[in-house]
Design an enzyme around this catalytic site. Structure first.
Site, PDB file in Angstrom:
ATOM      1  N   HIS A  19       0.936  -1.159  -0.021  1.00 51.00           N
ATOM      2  CA  HIS A  19      -0.089  -0.088  -0.046  1.00 51.00           C
ATOM      3  C   HIS A  19       0.911   1.243  -0.035  1.00 51.00           C
ATOM      4  O   HIS A  19       1.155   1.885   1.288  1.00 51.00           O
ATOM      5  CB  HIS A  19      -0.921  -0.005   1.081  1.00 51.00           C
ATOM      6  CG  HIS A  19      -2.164   0.909   1.060  1.00 51.00           C
ATOM      7  ND1 HIS A  19      -3.291   0.769   1.667  1.00 51.00           N
ATOM      8  CD2 HIS A  19      -2.087   2.360   0.771  1.00 51.00           C
ATOM      9  CE1 HIS A  19      -4.162   1.824   1.673  1.00 51.00           C
ATOM     10  NE2 HIS A  19      -3.307   2.869   0.840  1.00 51.00           N
ATOM     11  N   HIS A  21       1.589   4.578  -2.526  1.00 53.10           N
ATOM     12  CA  HIS A  21       1.093   5.395  -3.653  1.00 53.10           C
ATOM     13  C   HIS A  21       2.215   6.139  -4.325  1.00 53.10           C
ATOM     14  O   HIS A  21       2.826   6.907  -3.535  1.00 53.10           O
ATOM     15  CB  HIS A  21       0.099   6.457  -3.243  1.00 53.10           C
ATOM     16  CG  HIS A  21      -1.317   5.945  -2.811  1.00 53.10           C
ATOM     17  ND1 HIS A  21      -2.325   5.388  -3.749  1.00 53.10           N
ATOM     18  CD2 HIS A  21      -1.831   5.322  -1.614  1.00 53.10           C
ATOM     19  CE1 HIS A  21      -3.303   5.076  -2.984  1.00 53.10           C
ATOM     20  NE2 HIS A  21      -2.969   4.924  -1.912  1.00 53.10           N
ATOM     21  N   HIS A 211      -9.564   0.332  -1.621  1.00 56.83           N
ATOM     22  CA  HIS A 211      -9.617   1.075  -0.299  1.00 56.83           C
ATOM     23  C   HIS A 211     -11.042   0.933   0.195  1.00 56.83           C
ATOM     24  O   HIS A 211     -12.040   1.463  -0.486  1.00 56.83           O
ATOM     25  CB  HIS A 211      -9.201   2.491  -0.452  1.00 56.83           C
ATOM     26  CG  HIS A 211      -7.837   2.846  -0.864  1.00 56.83           C
ATOM     27  ND1 HIS A 211      -6.979   2.218  -1.752  1.00 56.83           N
ATOM     28  CD2 HIS A 211      -6.988   4.005  -0.340  1.00 56.83           C
ATOM     29  CE1 HIS A 211      -5.695   2.693  -1.606  1.00 56.83           C
ATOM     30  NE2 HIS A 211      -5.801   3.611  -0.882  1.00 56.83           N
ATOM     31  N   GLU A 214     -11.536   2.898   5.327  1.00 58.30           N
ATOM     32  CA  GLU A 214     -10.717   3.882   5.846  1.00 58.30           C
ATOM     33  C   GLU A 214     -11.684   4.932   6.665  1.00 58.30           C
ATOM     34  O   GLU A 214     -11.691   5.107   7.929  1.00 58.30           O
ATOM     35  CB  GLU A 214      -9.946   4.539   4.969  1.00 58.30           C
ATOM     36  CG  GLU A 214      -8.909   5.654   5.468  1.00 58.30           C
ATOM     37  CD  GLU A 214      -8.122   6.154   4.266  1.00 58.30           C
ATOM     38  OE1 GLU A 214      -7.159   6.877   4.651  1.00 58.30           O
ATOM     39  OE2 GLU A 214      -8.515   6.058   3.002  1.00 58.30           O
ATOM     40  N   ASP A 292       1.619   3.973   2.721  1.00 58.64           N
ATOM     41  CA  ASP A 292       0.672   4.860   2.320  1.00 58.64           C
ATOM     42  C   ASP A 292       1.065   6.066   1.238  1.00 58.64           C
ATOM     43  O   ASP A 292       1.575   5.782   0.103  1.00 58.64           O
ATOM     44  CB  ASP A 292      -0.268   5.315   3.219  1.00 58.64           C
ATOM     45  CG  ASP A 292      -1.690   5.591   2.568  1.00 58.64           C
ATOM     46  OD1 ASP A 292      -1.920   5.471   1.255  1.00 58.64           O
ATOM     47  OD2 ASP A 292      -2.664   6.202   3.378  1.00 58.64           O
ATOM     48  N   ASP A 293       1.254   7.131   1.760  1.00 52.39           N
ATOM     49  CA  ASP A 293       1.851   8.470   1.148  1.00 52.39           C
ATOM     50  C   ASP A 293       3.095   8.826   2.024  1.00 52.39           C
ATOM     51  O   ASP A 293       2.738  10.009   2.547  1.00 52.39           O
ATOM     52  CB  ASP A 293       0.838   9.300   0.778  1.00 52.39           C
ATOM     53  CG  ASP A 293      -0.554   8.963   0.114  1.00 52.39           C
ATOM     54  OD1 ASP A 293      -0.424   8.682  -1.250  1.00 52.39           O
ATOM     55  OD2 ASP A 293      -1.569   8.485   0.756  1.00 52.39           O
TER      56      ASP A 293
END
EC number: 3.5.4.2
Length: 356
Positions: A19, A21, A211, A214, A292-293
């Site tokens: 996961h 991005h 997703h 969340e 994630d980011d």
């Protein structure tokens, strides 16, 4: 760096990241560099002082109030990505950091719609990412797969049209892209809206994730599994709110791709102790831990491992279980999984023998 005596072990563990991005790995430093190189005008400081400098932008990232607040900066940042070399630089920046954190296999999300809408060709994006992938394999020994994500905040027909592009279909057929995902804002965007794409992807052998849970309810997780045929669930925080569904997910062996630091930064939970690590372990739900980011949340994968350890004080055996789950739940071939499982066994055995 965490305070736990297990920190050296956490560093050495062979990690799989499911996961991440790639657009979320765009650091302020690279953002400003590419903006200058590509003559991209960032928002003027009289409208948003965050863009006055790299430090100012990084400081703003510490104050996200919600997922939507984050996404505003996320899409502004994407505007500097124009050429294949930009995407290569972006992915290479991530792979360099991932290698330092012990990542051995990465399954990287990218958002083609966000680039196509700006006139950047799909082939340009994929060419740059692929060059970085090849470097990651040759220089770091990291195996990499790509997952094409569709954006919830855009009309569903836009996603359908993107999925149907010949160049996109060709990338699935030749294996350059192995899966599809569904990301962006989850509020009032049930996964079932994208059923057409996921139903078409199944017969092509395309792997499927989304997703769900969340910001959205646990019911979105059920939709992603039952309607979209998802093999994995990205985030899945709200699963613990539905005991029956949690039992079913555990029994089916569906893996969640948790992103603990992201969940705290975006106010999905109040603090790290509210991330349901212990509840999921106790319920037998499979999960991996991811970043994630990371450029926006200040936490790459090792940072997430450390944050979880500080909050939950997991045992060596529990970390071994988490890493094994991540390896076994990856979308690489069995031969690669066997290599990583052997490495995991050696790392843990050596740690237990030496204690350091």
């Amino acid at each position: 760096m965490c305070k736990s005596p297990l920190h050296p072990l956490l560093h050495r563990l062979p990690k799989t990241e499911h996961h991440i991005h790639v657009e979320g790995a765009l650091t302020p430093s690279l953002l400003f560099t590419l903006a200058s190189r590509n003559n991209i005008t960032l928002p003027p400081t009289d409208q948003d002082a965050s863009f006055a400098s790299q430090d100012a932008l990084l400081a703003r990232y510490q104050r996200f109030t919600s997922l939507d607040d984050f996404l505003h900066y996320y899409y502004v940042g994407m505007s500097v990505l124009i050429h294949a070399a930009d995407y290569e630089a972006l992915a290479w920046d991530y792979f360099t950091r991932a290698h330092a954190d012990g990542v051995r296999h990465a399954e990287v999300f990218f958002d083609p719609q966000a680039h196509l809408s700006r006139g950047v060709a799909y082939a340009t994006v994929l060419a740059g990412l692929t060059r970085a992938k090849e470097r990651a394999k040759s220089e770091f020994g990291i195996s990499v797969e790509f997952v094409c994500c569709f954006l919830r905040h855009l009309p569903v027909p836009d996603s359908v049209a993107t999925f149907g592009l010949p160049e996109v279909r060709a990338s699935f057929e030749d294996g350059r892209v192995i899966g599809i995902g569904l990301d962006s804002t989850e509020k009032d965007m049930p996964p079932s809206k994208w059923e057409e794409i996921y139903k078409a992807a199944g017969p092509l052998g395309v792997r499927r994730t989304a997703h769900a849970g969340e910001e959205g309810p646990a019911g979105y997780i059920a939709e992603a599994i039952d309607t979209l045929g998802c093999e994995r669930i990205d985030h899945g925080l709200r699963l613990v709110e539905d005991p029956d569904l949690m039992k079913r997910v555990a029994e089916k062996g569906i893996m969640l791709t948790l992103c603990p630091i992201s969940n705290v930064f975006l106010k999905c939970v109040k603090n790290m102790k509210e991330v349901p690590i212990r509840k999921l372990l106790d319920a037998g739900v499979k999960f991996s831990i991811n970043s994630d980011d990371p450029a926006y949340f200040g936490g790459y994968i090792l940072d997430n491992y450390c944050a979880v350890q500080d909050a939950f004080d997991l045992s060596v055996e529990e970390w071994q279980r988490i890493c094994r789950t991540g390896i076994e739940g990856s979308w690489c071939g069995q031969a690669r999984k066997n290599e990583l499982l052997e490495e995991l066994e050696k790392v843990v055995t050596d740690w237990k023998a030496s204690g350091t």
